[in-house]
Design a protein around this motif. Structure first.
Motif, PDB file in Angstrom:
ATOM      1  N   VAL A   1       0.839  -1.203   0.000  1.00 54.43           N
ATOM      2  CA  VAL A   1       0.000   0.000   0.000  1.00 54.43           C
ATOM      3  C   VAL A   1       0.876   1.256   0.000  1.00 54.43           C
ATOM      4  CG1 VAL A   1      -1.586   1.370   1.430  1.00 54.43           C
ATOM      5  CG2 VAL A   1      -2.037  -1.051   1.049  1.00 54.43           C
ATOM      6  N   LEU A   2       1.922   1.239   0.807  1.00 56.15           N
ATOM      7  CA  LEU A   2       2.823   2.398   0.864  1.00 56.15           C
ATOM      8  C   LEU A   2       3.547   2.599  -0.464  1.00 56.15           C
ATOM      9  CD1 LEU A   2       4.247   1.935   4.461  1.00 56.15           C
ATOM     10  CD2 LEU A   2       2.754   3.777   3.666  1.00 56.15           C
ATOM     11  N   ASP A   3       3.964   1.495  -1.097  1.00 60.90           N
ATOM     12  CA  ASP A   3       4.597   1.607  -2.420  1.00 60.90           C
ATOM     13  C   ASP A   3       3.645   2.244  -3.418  1.00 60.90           C
ATOM     14  OD1 ASP A   3       7.063   0.573  -1.762  1.00 60.90           O
ATOM     15  OD2 ASP A   3       6.560  -1.476  -2.348  1.00 60.90           O
ATOM     16  N   SER A   4       2.402   1.791  -3.396  1.00 62.97           N
ATOM     17  CA  SER A   4       1.392   2.327  -4.308  1.00 62.97           C
ATOM     18  C   SER A   4       1.151   3.813  -4.030  1.00 62.97           C
ATOM     19  CB  SER A   4       0.090   1.551  -4.148  1.00 62.97           C
ATOM     20  OG  SER A   4      -0.920   2.110  -4.914  1.00 62.97           O
ATOM     21  N   GLU A   5       1.059   4.151  -2.761  1.00 66.26           N
ATOM     22  CA  GLU A   5       0.818   5.549  -2.392  1.00 66.26           C
ATOM     23  C   GLU A   5       1.996   6.437  -2.779  1.00 66.26           C
ATOM     24  OE1 GLU A   5      -0.481   8.106   1.563  1.00 66.26           O
ATOM     25  OE2 GLU A   5      -0.399   5.940   1.670  1.00 66.26           O
ATOM     26  N   ALA A   6       3.211   5.903  -2.649  1.00 65.80           N
ATOM     27  CA  ALA A   6       4.415   6.689  -2.958  1.00 65.80           C
ATOM     28  C   ALA A   6       4.530   7.017  -4.443  1.00 65.80           C
ATOM     29  CB  ALA A   6       5.660   5.942  -2.481  1.00 65.80           C
ATOM     30  N   ARG A   7       3.862   6.231  -5.286  1.00 68.13           N
ATOM     31  CA  ARG A   7       3.905   6.499  -6.728  1.00 68.13           C
ATOM     32  C   ARG A   7       2.966   7.624  -7.144  1.00 68.13           C
ATOM     33  NH1 ARG A   7       4.637   0.820  -6.677  1.00 68.13           N
ATOM     34  NH2 ARG A   7       2.416   0.420  -6.859  1.00 68.13           N
ATOM     35  N   GLN A   8       2.187   8.131  -6.204  1.00 67.01           N
ATOM     36  CA  GLN A   8       1.256   9.210  -6.497  1.00 67.01           C
ATOM     37  C   GLN A   8       1.961  10.561  -6.368  1.00 67.01           C
ATOM     38  OE1 GLN A   8      -1.738   8.239  -7.600  1.00 67.01           O
ATOM     39  NE2 GLN A   8      -0.904   6.186  -7.270  1.00 67.01           N
ATOM     40  N   PRO A   9       1.471  11.562  -7.067  1.00 63.54           N
ATOM     41  CA  PRO A   9       2.071  12.899  -6.910  1.00 63.54           C
ATOM     42  C   PRO A   9       1.665  13.499  -5.557  1.00 63.54           C
ATOM     43  CG  PRO A   9       0.222  12.979  -8.433  1.00 63.54           C
ATOM     44  CD  PRO A   9       0.424  11.534  -8.080  1.00 63.54           C
ATOM     45  N   LEU A  10       2.584  13.470  -4.614  1.00 62.69           N
ATOM     46  CA  LEU A  10       2.327  13.956  -3.262  1.00 62.69           C
ATOM     47  C   LEU A  10       3.379  14.985  -2.874  1.00 62.69           C
ATOM     48  CD1 LEU A  10       1.688  10.491  -1.595  1.00 62.69           C
ATOM     49  CD2 LEU A  10      -0.048  12.150  -2.240  1.00 62.69           C
ATOM     50  N   SER A  11       3.110  15.692  -1.800  1.00 68.42           N
ATOM     51  CA  SER A  11       4.075  16.674  -1.309  1.00 68.42           C
ATOM     52  C   SER A  11       5.319  15.955  -0.792  1.00 68.42           C
ATOM     53  CB  SER A  11       3.450  17.502  -0.189  1.00 68.42           C
ATOM     54  OG  SER A  11       3.266  16.687   0.957  1.00 68.42           O
ATOM     55  N   ALA A  12       6.394  16.695  -0.698  1.00 71.04           N
ATOM     56  CA  ALA A  12       7.643  16.125  -0.197  1.00 71.04           C
ATOM     57  C   ALA A  12       7.470  15.637   1.238  1.00 71.04           C
ATOM     58  CB  ALA A  12       8.757  17.154  -0.283  1.00 71.04           C
ATOM     59  N   LEU A  13       6.713  16.371   2.040  1.00 72.35           N
ATOM     60  CA  LEU A  13       6.474  15.981   3.430  1.00 72.35           C
ATOM     61  C   LEU A  13       5.763  14.636   3.492  1.00 72.35           C
ATOM     62  CD1 LEU A  13       6.557  16.647   6.446  1.00 72.35           C
ATOM     63  CD2 LEU A  13       4.382  17.831   6.146  1.00 72.35           C
ATOM     64  N   ARG A  14       4.728  14.471   2.670  1.00 68.88           N
ATOM     65  CA  ARG A  14       3.982  13.201   2.674  1.00 68.88           C
ATOM     66  C   ARG A  14       4.849  12.062   2.139  1.00 68.88           C
ATOM     67  NH1 ARG A  14       1.516   9.838   5.239  1.00 68.88           N
ATOM     68  NH2 ARG A  14       0.199   8.441   4.069  1.00 68.88           N
ATOM     69  N   GLN A  15       5.651  12.329   1.105  1.00 67.93           N
ATOM     70  CA  GLN A  15       6.551  11.300   0.580  1.00 67.93           C
ATOM     71  C   GLN A  15       7.544  10.870   1.660  1.00 67.93           C
ATOM     72  OE1 GLN A  15       6.577   9.555  -2.138  1.00 67.93           O
ATOM     73  NE2 GLN A  15       5.337  10.679  -3.604  1.00 67.93           N
ATOM     74  N   ASP A  16       8.020  11.823   2.455  1.00 66.53           N
ATOM     75  CA  ASP A  16       8.959  11.497   3.519  1.00 66.53           C
ATOM     76  C   ASP A  16       8.292  10.656   4.595  1.00 66.53           C
ATOM     77  OD1 ASP A  16      11.612  11.722   4.581  1.00 66.53           O
ATOM     78  OD2 ASP A  16      10.780  13.052   6.124  1.00 66.53           O
ATOM     79  N   ARG A  17       7.051  10.996   4.937  1.00 62.81           N
ATOM     80  CA  ARG A  17       6.311  10.193   5.919  1.00 62.81           C
ATOM     81  C   ARG A  17       6.112   8.764   5.413  1.00 62.81           C
ATOM     82  NH1 ARG A  17       1.522  14.238   7.784  1.00 62.81           N
ATOM     83  NH2 ARG A  17       2.780  15.593   9.094  1.00 62.81           N
ATOM     84  N   ILE A  18       5.795   8.631   4.131  1.00 63.37           N
ATOM     85  CA  ILE A  18       5.617   7.298   3.547  1.00 63.37           C
ATOM     86  C   ILE A  18       6.923   6.517   3.637  1.00 63.37           C
ATOM     87  CG2 ILE A  18       5.214   6.057   1.382  1.00 63.37           C
ATOM     88  CD1 ILE A  18       3.233   8.320   0.653  1.00 63.37           C
ATOM     89  N   ARG A  19       8.043   7.188   3.341  1.00 66.17           N
ATOM     90  CA  ARG A  19       9.349   6.527   3.407  1.00 66.17           C
ATOM     91  C   ARG A  19       9.617   6.032   4.821  1.00 66.17           C
ATOM     92  NH1 ARG A  19      13.886   7.771   5.400  1.00 66.17           N
ATOM     93  NH2 ARG A  19      13.359   9.947   5.760  1.00 66.17           N
ATOM     94  N   VAL A  20       9.328   6.859   5.822  1.00 61.24           N
ATOM     95  CA  VAL A  20       9.558   6.479   7.214  1.00 61.24           C
ATOM     96  C   VAL A  20       8.654   5.300   7.598  1.00 61.24           C
ATOM     97  CG1 VAL A  20       9.273   7.259   9.614  1.00 61.24           C
ATOM     98  CG2 VAL A  20      10.387   8.741   7.933  1.00 61.24           C
ATOM     99  N   GLU A  21       7.386   5.364   7.221  1.00 61.25           N
ATOM    100  CA  GLU A  21       6.452   4.275   7.545  1.00 61.25           C
ATOM    101  C   GLU A  21       6.876   2.973   6.870  1.00 61.25           C
ATOM    102  OE1 GLU A  21       2.303   5.258   7.036  1.00 61.25           O
ATOM    103  OE2 GLU A  21       2.657   7.291   7.733  1.00 61.25           O
ATOM    104  N   LYS A  22       7.331   3.053   5.635  1.00 58.20           N
ATOM    105  CA  LYS A  22       7.773   1.850   4.918  1.00 58.20           C
ATOM    106  C   LYS A  22       9.016   1.270   5.584  1.00 58.20           C
ATOM    107  CE  LYS A  22       9.183   0.110   0.440  1.00 58.20           C
ATOM    108  NZ  LYS A  22       9.511   0.431  -0.934  1.00 58.20           N
ATOM    109  N   LYS A  23       9.954   2.127   5.988  1.00 56.75           N
ATOM    110  CA  LYS A  23      11.161   1.654   6.663  1.00 56.75           C
ATOM    111  C   LYS A  23      10.797   0.958   7.969  1.00 56.75           C
ATOM    112  CE  LYS A  23      15.596   3.054   8.611  1.00 56.75           C
ATOM    113  NZ  LYS A  23      15.451   2.130   9.718  1.00 56.75           N
ATOM    114  N   GLU A  24       9.857   1.539   8.717  1.00 57.69           N
ATOM    115  CA  GLU A  24       9.437   0.924   9.970  1.00 57.69           C
ATOM    116  C   GLU A  24       8.792  -0.437   9.733  1.00 57.69           C
ATOM    117  OE1 GLU A  24       6.950   3.937  11.607  1.00 57.69           O
ATOM    118  OE2 GLU A  24       8.640   5.069  12.420  1.00 57.69           O
TER     119      GLU A  24
END
Length: 160
Positions: free
Chosen positions: A127-150
């Motif tokens: 789900v996070l991979d799919s969400e990260a492929r969307q055009p999102l703000s840098a802040l949201r992309q960073d949150r997704i990266r952190v959540e995926k790493k966790e």
């Protein structure tokens, strides 16, 4: 389901093919399964209060404060408890001596068995991979990266 070829034209039907048509049986596609995760929204009401809902905050004339992906097979109260725990984890600042990674701090997580937790984590990463492929703000992309790493770190700890 039948596939019928009539004079070069392909026709799909759940009835029999017309006379003179080339007929073949096509297997039914399995019905889509229920999603194993859903999104809970933490909404901020016009009076400043916060509340959790499964509906988008806009439908309740509120603003989105946070979204959390939770297991779909749990009751709403359990989903909210899981989302609150997740929100609290993300709000805790990292200290110089972090807690040991093998220590489970949430009893709701401990209740899940390893197999279902691993399945949830795999789906969460997808789900996070799919969400990260969307055009999102840098802040949201960073949150997704952190959540995926966790999620990946937890998969490693559990040896999924």
């Amino acid at each position: 389901m039948h596939k019928c070829v009539v004079q070069g034209q392909v026709l799909y039907t759940d009835d029999h093919c017309p006379p003179g048509a080339e007929a073949s049986t096509v297997a039914h596609a399995s019905a889509p399964s229920r999603p194993s995760t859903i999104t809970l929204y933490l909404c901020k009401a016009t009076d400043g209060g916060l509340f959790w809902t499964r509906q988008h905050c806009h439908q309740r004339s509120a603003l989105v404060d946070r979204t959390v992906t939770v297991p779909a097979d749990r009751s709403f109260d359990e989903q909210v408890a899981w989302a609150r725990a997740r929100r609290a984890e993300l709000a805790v600042p990292v200290t110089s001596n972090p807690a040991p990674v093998f220590q489970e701090q949430r009893d709701t997580r401990a209740a899940w068995n390893k197999a279902s937790r691993c399945k949830y984590l795999n789906e969460r990463v997808a789900v996070l991979d799919s969400e990260a492929r969307q055009p999102l703000s840098a802040l949201r992309q960073d949150r997704i990266r952190v959540e995926k790493k966790e999620a990946r770190d937890e998969q490693f700890r559990l040896r999924c």
